[in-house]
Design an enzyme around this catalytic site. Structure first.
Site, PDB file in Angstrom:
ATOM      1  N   ASP A  65       0.885  -1.161   0.000  1.00 48.54           N
ATOM      2  CA  ASP A  65       0.000   0.000   0.000  1.00 48.54           C
ATOM      3  C   ASP A  65       0.928   1.218   0.000  1.00 48.54           C
ATOM      4  O   ASP A  65       2.130   1.120   0.295  1.00 48.54           O
ATOM      5  CB  ASP A  65      -0.966   0.002   1.197  1.00 48.54           C
ATOM      6  CG  ASP A  65      -2.171   0.931   0.921  1.00 48.54           C
ATOM      7  OD1 ASP A  65      -2.086   1.747  -0.025  1.00 48.54           O
ATOM      8  OD2 ASP A  65      -3.180   0.847   1.644  1.00 48.54           O
TER       9      ASP A  65
HETATM   10  C1  BGC Z   1      -4.956   3.406  -0.141  1.00 50.89           C
HETATM   11  C2  BGC Z   1      -5.050   2.423  -1.292  1.00 50.89           C
HETATM   12  C3  BGC Z   1      -4.893   3.165  -2.597  1.00 50.89           C
HETATM   13  C4  BGC Z   1      -3.542   3.878  -2.579  1.00 50.89           C
HETATM   14  C5  BGC Z   1      -3.221   4.642  -3.855  1.00 50.89           C
HETATM   15  C6  BGC Z   1      -3.706   4.260  -0.223  1.00 50.89           C
HETATM   16  O1  BGC Z   1      -3.774   5.308   0.690  1.00 50.89           O
HETATM   17  O2  BGC Z   1      -4.982   2.711   1.080  1.00 50.89           O
HETATM   18  O3  BGC Z   1      -6.276   1.748  -1.241  1.00 50.89           O
HETATM   19  O4  BGC Z   1      -4.995   2.284  -3.677  1.00 50.89           O
HETATM   20  O5  BGC Z   1      -3.534   4.811  -1.502  1.00 50.89           O
HETATM   21  O6  BGC Z   1      -3.982   5.785  -3.951  1.00 50.89           O
END
Ligand code: BGC
Length: 664
Positions: free
Chosen positions: A217
């Site tokens: 993530d």
């Molecule tokens: C989120 C993800 C997301 C990623 C990219 C993160 O803060 O938890 O679900 O895909 O950001 O934007």
């Protein structure tokens, strides 16, 4: 390009993104992939960094799940794949299958269900359809990211059986569709950082057949070498300091070239698979058709929670409406607060203003509506005079109040503080309902609402969820009966937060204890007979259905469940039937019953339809902690066909002995 044609530095670099959204291509030496968010359509940043590009805004994941319709899931996912092609994205950062353990979690609208079988089944269909149309999936967030509070620091502490049966389960099912990638979670799992969760990654690869790349993530990597050794292949976004430290650790012998190769291989494979998926693919639908699919998904996912006969609206009735929703009354009309949740998945909608009164007028109704109001966080009516709303309600046949939470309250990185609507919204419902008993409340939110203050004062409640950019037409169509509602809840609506099994669980800044174990969502309310506002699987229709003639057929370890649904009304309708398994004579603890299959069936007025579901022994298994494996106990089980978890219609007992099923 073969791995041995890369220098060690290049291989190390390949384990980190090029930037926030792309993998490394070393100036055209390698093919690369672009990734993009996510759960309500495609959100891509504008090239100049001034916000996001407008794109089709679909209903949220919660609404898609509420359809219980795998054909709708398939169409939605195909459209999103087309959008990915439009925006040059190779991988969509979804779907998210985290379990809705806590009704306050700020990301619940991005997830499918409190039930792992349902969440996994929807995700499997979504991934299969999307990848077939040329866009790779990134199944997320593995795992136990079930609350946003302190999400990067806290540890979700869960016992092994609960992990296997509840929190890993949707990933296990979804992996059958072979997603090209999977995203780790921010939180720790039993004290281990999500990006370093070797135990879990090994289960995924060795037991669930996951053969894609594990992606971090965003900014979830703390020790790149440790994460790589655990099996995290790609860190996103690029972090210079993490890369420098990885190089240093490699030089110091803390990570071997073979370990780096394993990750680099999987990144290259993921890129190659994405390019393969795209070969020969063209867009299946033009944009206008995708917008229609978005509306249809909202229509299928809207849930009629309560109806004392006021709906559908009757031709010629006069309507009043007031409420808090949507542009042009929201601060940020690009997003329109009440048609979607917030955070990384929020999409700037492509088309027109969101206008339910107008959609009702187009169907021939007169609507007294001088403006929506916005409580704007200050708990005052803004933009509309309450006296006027009350007056309108008093002189109309039916009064409609739009209420909800919106993306400013429900978004990642934040949890709701409570489950109630704001005071000003509760007041609006009560004050207008006091002068008009035919009051209908339409709710825009992504997670359960505590309705105790007003539910008994209103005649109907419609769950519009976060319905996407054509949600206004979808809501109007359900209100007028142009569409017969057929969505059902995929999570329990407790009477209040304090009734939820997690309300008293241990939680501090560092630790969340999953004390309720297997008793998540309906498994708790059903087992302990706790009254709820609306049970899991609940949803009304304008039709009336009867369930009949349950017949079970067995062949060794297989079970076929057959029954009929009769529509005894004069209106065509669709019914979601649910099949639960109850272990009657188990020597280990089992929740009272668990969902193992479901179907959505169109039944014409006055007609009957047959429903058939196939189960195998896996529907009866539990995770044996003693033997560290799935096991099926010999004993008696009951097959329960139900319209919701609280509305059991038909049941028959079976016996399992040495893996053989017989009907009793
Ligand atoms: C989120 C993800 C997301 C990623 C990219 C993160 O803060 O938890 O679900 O895909 O950001 O934007």
């Amino acid at each position: 390009m073969k791995i041995n044609q890369l220098t060690v530095e290049e291989k190390l670099r390949l384990l980190c993104g090029k930037d926030a959204w792309q993998t490394c291509d070393f100036n055209g030496k390698l093919p690369f992939v672009k990734v993009t968010d996510a759960s309500m359509g495609v959100r891509t940043a504008k090239d100049d960094g001034s916000g996001d590009k407008p794109s089709v805004s679909y209903p949220s994941a919660q609404m898609l799940a509420n359809t219980w319709n795998l054909q709708t899931v398939r169409a939605y996912a195909e459209c999103v794949a087309d959008d990915c092609l439009d925006y040059g994205a190779d991988i969509l950062l979804g779907p998210g299958v985290n379990i809705k353990r806590n009704p306050l979690c700020g990301r619940n609208f991005e997830y499918y269900s409190e039930d792992p079988y349902l969440a996994g089944t929807i995700a499997r269909e979504y991934i299969a359809a999307m990848q077939q149309e040329g866009a790779g999936a990134c199944l997320k967030h593995f795992c136990c990211n079930n609350l946003e509070y302190n999400r990067k620091l806290q540890s979700s502490e869960v016992d092994e059986r609960t992990l296997r049966e509840i929190y890993y389960k949707p990933f296990e099912i979804a992996c059958e569709a072979k997603p090209v990638s999977l995203m780790c979670s921010y939180n720790k799992i039993n004290g281990v950082q999500g990006s370093e969760y070797k135990k879990g990654f090994t289960v995924l690869r060795e037991e669930y057949g996951f053969d894609g790349a594990v992606i971090s993530d965003w900014d979830a990597v703390y020790d790149r070498a440790k994460a790589a050794k655990a099996g995290l292949d790609l860190e996103m976004p690029f972090s210079q300091s993490n890369y420098d430290k990885l190089l240093e650790d490699y030089k110091a012998g803390k990570i071997t070239e073979a370990e780096i190769d394993a990750c680099a291989h999987r990144v290259l494979d993921m890129v190659a698979r994405c390019k393969e998926l795209q070969k020969g693919k063209t867009r299946k639908r033009i944009r206008e058709d995708r917008i229609n699919v978005s509306r249809e998904a909202a229509e299928e996912g809207i849930v009629l929670l309560k109806n004392e006969g006021v709906l559908p609206l009757k031709k010629g009735q006069s309507l009043s409406a007031c409420g808090i929703y949507g542009a042009p009354y929201s601060a940020n009309s690009d997003y329109s607060r009440y048609l979607s949740g917030g955070g990384s998945s929020r999409v700037v909608r492509l088309t027109k203003e969101f206008d339910i009164p107008e959609a009702l007028r187009k169907q021939g109704f007169t609507v007294l509506f001088n403006g929506g109001f916005d409580d704007n966080g200050i708990n005052n009516w803004v933009g509309m005079n309450p006296r006027e709303a009350i007056g309108n309600a008093a002189e109309s046949d039916v009064n409609i109040v739009f209420a909800g939470t919106g993306g400013e309250i429900e978004h990642e990185g934040n949890d709701r503080k409570h489950m109630r609507l704001s005071d000003v919204q509760e007041r609006a419902i009560l004050d207008t309902a006091a002068v008009n008993p035919n009051t209908v409340v339409v709710l825009f939110a992504g997670a359960p609402i505590d309705m105790s203050a007003w539910i008994n004062e209103v005649a109907a409640v419609v769950w519009a969820g976060f319905p996407g950019e054509r949600g206004d037409e979808a809501v109007a169509n359900v209100l007028t009966g142009k569409v017969n509602p057929s969505g059902k809840l995929t999570e329990t609506f407790p009477l209040c937060y304090e009734d939820s099994p997690v309300a008293n669980g241990y939680l501090d800044g560092a630790v969340t204890r999953y004390e309720e174990g297997l008793d998540v969502g309906y498994r708790y309310y059903d087992t302990y007979n706790v009254p709820v506002l609306f049970p899991f699987g609940h949803g009304l229709s304008y039709s009336t259905f009867e369930y009949k003639n349950l017949v079970l057929k067995t062949a060794d370890d297989k079970l076929e469940v057959n029954f009929e649904i009769e529509n005894v009304s004069a209106i065509d309708g669709k019914e979601v039937s649910q099949i639960y398994v109850r272990a009657v004579s188990s020597y280990v603890y089992r929740p009272y019953k668990e969902l193992k299959s479901f179907a959505k069936t169109l039944v014409k007025a006055g007609k009957k339809e047959k429903v058939t579901a196939k189960l195998n022994l896996r529907a009866f298994e539990y995770w044996s902690v003693g033997h560290d494996r799935w096991e099926v106990e010999d004993g008696i089980y009951e097959i329960v066909v139900a319209a919701s978890v609280a509305d059991e219609k038909l049941k028959i007992k079976i016996k399992i002995k040495d893996g053989k099923i017989t009907v009793l």
